[in-house]
Scaffold this active site. Structure first.
Site, PDB file in Angstrom:
ATOM      1  N   LYS A   1      94.737 -48.066  -8.558  1.00 48.83           N
ATOM      2  CA  LYS A   1      94.252 -46.765  -9.218  1.00 48.83           C
ATOM      3  C   LYS A   1      94.291 -45.918  -8.141  1.00 48.83           C
ATOM      4  O   LYS A   1      94.309 -46.171  -6.917  1.00 48.83           O
ATOM      5  CB  LYS A   1      92.751 -46.752  -9.630  1.00 48.83           C
ATOM      6  CG  LYS A   1      92.449 -47.472 -10.781  1.00 48.83           C
ATOM      7  CD  LYS A   1      90.956 -47.242 -11.372  1.00 48.83           C
ATOM      8  CE  LYS A   1      90.755 -47.922 -12.483  1.00 48.83           C
ATOM      9  NZ  LYS A   1      91.488 -47.543 -13.832  1.00 48.83           N
TER      10      LYS A   1
ATOM     11  N   ARG B   1      90.231 -55.574 -21.198  1.00 53.53           N
ATOM     12  CA  ARG B   1      90.699 -56.363 -22.400  1.00 53.53           C
ATOM     13  C   ARG B   1      90.934 -57.856 -22.065  1.00 53.53           C
ATOM     14  O   ARG B   1      90.889 -58.655 -22.813  1.00 53.53           O
ATOM     15  CB  ARG B   1      91.823 -55.766 -23.274  1.00 53.53           C
ATOM     16  CG  ARG B   1      93.125 -55.622 -22.415  1.00 53.53           C
ATOM     17  CD  ARG B   1      94.189 -54.760 -23.085  1.00 53.53           C
ATOM     18  NE  ARG B   1      93.913 -53.429 -22.586  1.00 53.53           N
ATOM     19  CZ  ARG B   1      94.457 -52.238 -22.846  1.00 53.53           C
ATOM     20  NH1 ARG B   1      95.443 -52.427 -23.659  1.00 53.53           N
ATOM     21  NH2 ARG B   1      94.172 -51.036 -22.547  1.00 53.53           N
TER      22      ARG B   1
HETATM   23  N1  BES Z   1      88.020 -49.062 -16.506  1.00 53.60           N
HETATM   24  C1  BES Z   1      89.130 -48.290 -16.871  1.00 53.60           C
HETATM   25  C2  BES Z   1      89.041 -47.252 -17.968  1.00 53.60           C
HETATM   26  C3  BES Z   1      88.310 -46.264 -17.542  1.00 53.60           C
HETATM   27  C4  BES Z   1      89.119 -45.107 -17.029  1.00 53.60           C
HETATM   28  C5  BES Z   1      86.979 -46.129 -17.671  1.00 53.60           C
HETATM   29  C6  BES Z   1      88.439 -43.957 -16.619  1.00 53.60           C
HETATM   30  C7  BES Z   1      86.479 -44.752 -17.325  1.00 53.60           C
HETATM   31  C8  BES Z   1      87.133 -43.699 -16.635  1.00 53.60           C
HETATM   32  C9  BES Z   1      90.169 -49.556 -17.195  1.00 53.60           C
HETATM   33  O1  BES Z   1      90.170 -50.720 -17.075  1.00 53.60           O
HETATM   34  C10 BES Z   1      91.754 -48.658 -17.120  1.00 53.60           C
HETATM   35  O2  BES Z   1      91.996 -48.834 -16.145  1.00 53.60           O
HETATM   36  N2  BES Z   1      92.167 -48.845 -18.382  1.00 53.60           N
HETATM   37  C11 BES Z   1      93.602 -48.112 -18.387  1.00 53.60           C
HETATM   38  C12 BES Z   1      94.437 -48.885 -19.241  1.00 53.60           C
HETATM   39  C13 BES Z   1      95.968 -48.839 -19.060  1.00 53.60           C
HETATM   40  C14 BES Z   1      96.514 -49.510 -17.846  1.00 53.60           C
HETATM   41  C15 BES Z   1      96.636 -49.481 -20.241  1.00 53.60           C
HETATM   42  C16 BES Z   1      93.561 -46.825 -18.359  1.00 53.60           C
HETATM   43  O3  BES Z   1      92.856 -46.445 -19.445  1.00 53.60           O
HETATM   44  O4  BES Z   1      94.202 -46.024 -17.833  1.00 53.60           O
HETATM   45 MN    MN Z   2      91.108 -50.874 -15.189  1.00 52.18          MN
END
Ligand code: BES
Ligand code: MN
Ligand code: ZN
Length: 529
Positions: free
Chosen positions: A304, A378
């Site tokens: 991230k 997921r």
């Molecule tokens: N934990 C994150 C989702 C999230 C993002 C929660 C911002 C709270 C605030 C999740 O694991 C994630 O990173 N999701 C990605 C999925 C993508 C890579 C398909 C996302 O939402 O960007």
């Molecule tokens: Mn994530």
């Protein structure tokens, strides 16, 4: 790992005390005489002797409809005794009586120094919650506060008012010197102490559960990992009559929980699957609550950006909410049988981390092709849902997860996204959210989008191949593959699980979103679900 029991840290500086209505009468009498000693000789002394005299009195005010407001009886009497024209004061302050509005009237009296006139709006449950929450910041410096605003409230309104007040007063700190918060006793005037006591007990249980969920989310990730959560679950289970099983790394290998093992592989803190059982009535339906428990989400090798990363300590909020909900079931007398399945792992990049392009075999045998290691939620939920479906035979499955940024983009912070093909279940959850201030909005599981998850080499690709948008929906469609034919609802709580600033009774940081929704839903008669 050290740290105190989170449950003991519940709003320690605020104490609620019930007082009967006739105490208000006595208060007014003592002010009229303005000599404290007279109170002892007054005929009403007996009822006040065990109650400390308040320096702040909170009275209510509500809109009259024609732009005027009216203050409750006690405010009128207190001010009249001191020659203050309260109606004029309220006009001068442009009071509207809207929920949570506070007009401060300085009484310059020895005993009661301040009168707070609190807006109750239409007096609905929602307005009472807002009023309670707003009041919290106005009484921080007092030591004894008497609320007459509660005297006319129904039980549901009283509960919401207290919940608002307590939850808005929640604090989390890791400062080396604790801030010197004053202990505040809030006296609540009620007509019947006995029934109000029951209301307050339920409120306390609920608030403790929400506070536990907040504590878990706010806790920094150097103080929590899957093992720590498992230990806490065991402790919570012991204290609340739950059976708790923890499947450790070896057990996960043996059971072939490929998703949890893959996500946990990059971390020095191994993953855990935590199963908690609550036994309600033998003939009542069985619910499984599944929670995403990523104790830190760095994104893994699909790292991230630095900006959003600190917030990812709250990525176990789904599991935190489910664990906290479990802690309250016995005290609330829930009749349903409830099993929690918490999928816990830390998502880190390292030489042993899972990679984009890997194919993972989930519990039960299905395979998924990993495209982005940041879609780890997921991966672990697939195992947990498949396990719930195959082994626990529930009537209903509900999962909670901070799953996608897309859910936040769509609904922002006040609403969670609800997915379910079961219209009845969806309606009950929406209603429970509305009643409990954890609001959810139903989004569709669009069958046409499922094709975006087709994989050439695995059963399913774990994120969309083509950029079709609707990230919260495609994530939900992925999960749907693992629930069999069960009645199922998925709550994507990425938005409301944490707050950038306080709003209503939700404090900054982890909000404990979902605890009240689940508790409300579970307390409803099962035939309604
Ligand atoms: N934990 C994150 C989702 C999230 C993002 C929660 C911002 C709270 C605030 C999740 O694991 C994630 O990173 N999701 C990605 C999925 C993508 C890579 C398909 C996302 O939402 O960007
Ligand atoms: Mn994530
Ligand atoms: Zn995540």
């Amino acid at each position: 790992m050290s740290g105190s029991d989170p449950k003991s840290a519940v709003v320690p500086h605020l104490k609620l005390q019930l007082v009967s209505l006739d105490v208000l009468q006595a208060l007014s009498v003592s002010n009229a005489d303005s000599a404290p000693n007279d109170r002892q000789s007054s005929g009403l002394a007996a009822s006040v002797s065990d109650v400390a005299p308040p320096e702040v009195v909170v009275t209510s005010c509500a809109p009259l409809g024609d732009g005027e407001v009216t203050a409750a009886d006690l405010g009128g009497r207190l001010t009249a005794d001191l020659g203050i024209d309260l109606a004029r004061r309220l006009r001068r302050a442009d009071a509207t009586g809207k929920p949570g509005e506070v007009v401060t009237v300085d009484l310059e009296d020895d005993t009661t120094e301040t009168l707070l006139v609190l807006g109750l709006g239409d007096g609905s449950v929602e307005s009472c919650r807002t009023a309670g929450a707003k009041l919290a910041s106005h009484i921080e410096r007092a030591s004894v506060v008497l609320c007459d605003v509660t005297a006319a409230m129904s039980h549901a309104e009283l509960a919401a008012f207290c919940e608002g007040l307590l939850l808005a007063s929640y604090r989390f700190s890791r400062k080396s010197v604790a801030s010197r918060e004053r202990k505040v006793t809030v006296q609540l005037a009620v007509a019947g102490k006995l029934s109000a006591r029951k209301v307050l007990n339920r409120v306390t249980t609920t608030v403790q559960a929400v506070s536990l969920a907040r504590d878990l989310g706010n806790r920094p990730s150097n103080e929590k990992n899957p093992q720590w959560l498992a230990q806490l679950a065991v402790k919570t289970g012991k204290a609340n009559g739950l059976r708790v099983r923890v499947i450790d790394e070896a057990g996960l290998r043996k059971g072939k929980f490929g998703g949890l093992l893959a996500v946990g592989a990059g971390s020095s803190q191994p993953p855990r699957l935590i199963v908690m059982d609550y036994r309600g009535e033998p003939t009542a339906p069985k619910v499984v609550l599944v929670g995403k428990g990523i104790t830190f989400d760095s994104g893994g090798l699909s790292l991230k950006p630095a900006d959003g990363m600190p917030l990812m300590k709250t990525d176990m909020s789904g599991a935190g909410t489910v664990l906290a909900t479990m802690s309250a079931l016995r005290d609330l007398g829930v009749t349903a049988n409830v099993t929690a399945v918490l999928a816990c792992a830390e998502n880190m990049p390292s030489g042993s981390a899972y990679r984009p392009g890997d194919v993972v075999r989930h519990y039960g045998g299905r395979t998924s092709e990993v495209l982005n290691t940041d879609a780890e939620g997921r991966m672990v939920l697939a195992d947990a849902l498949a396990y719930a479906n195959a082994r626990l035979r529930p009537d209903v499955i509900v999962d909670l997860a901070t799953l996608t940024g897309a859910a936040t983009l769509g609904l922002s912070r006040q609403y969670g996204a609800l997915f379910s093909d079961d219209a009845g279940l969806a309606a009950r959850l929406v209603a429970a959210g509305q009643e409990s201030a954890d609001k959810v909005w139903r989004l569709p599981l669009v069958p046409e989008y499922r094709a975006a998850l087709d994989s050439e080499i695995a059963d399913i690709s774990h994120v969309s191949r083509e950029n079709i948008g609707g990230g919260a929906i495609t994530a939900a469609l992925f999960l749907e593959e693992f629930v069999g034919n069960r009645r199922w609802a998925h709550l994507d709580i990425a938005g409301p699980a944490r707050a950038e600033k306080a709003s209503g009774d939700k404090t900054r940081g982890a909000t404990g979103f979902g605890v009240r929704l689940l508790l409300r839903w579970l307390q409803d008669a099962p035939e309604l679900w």
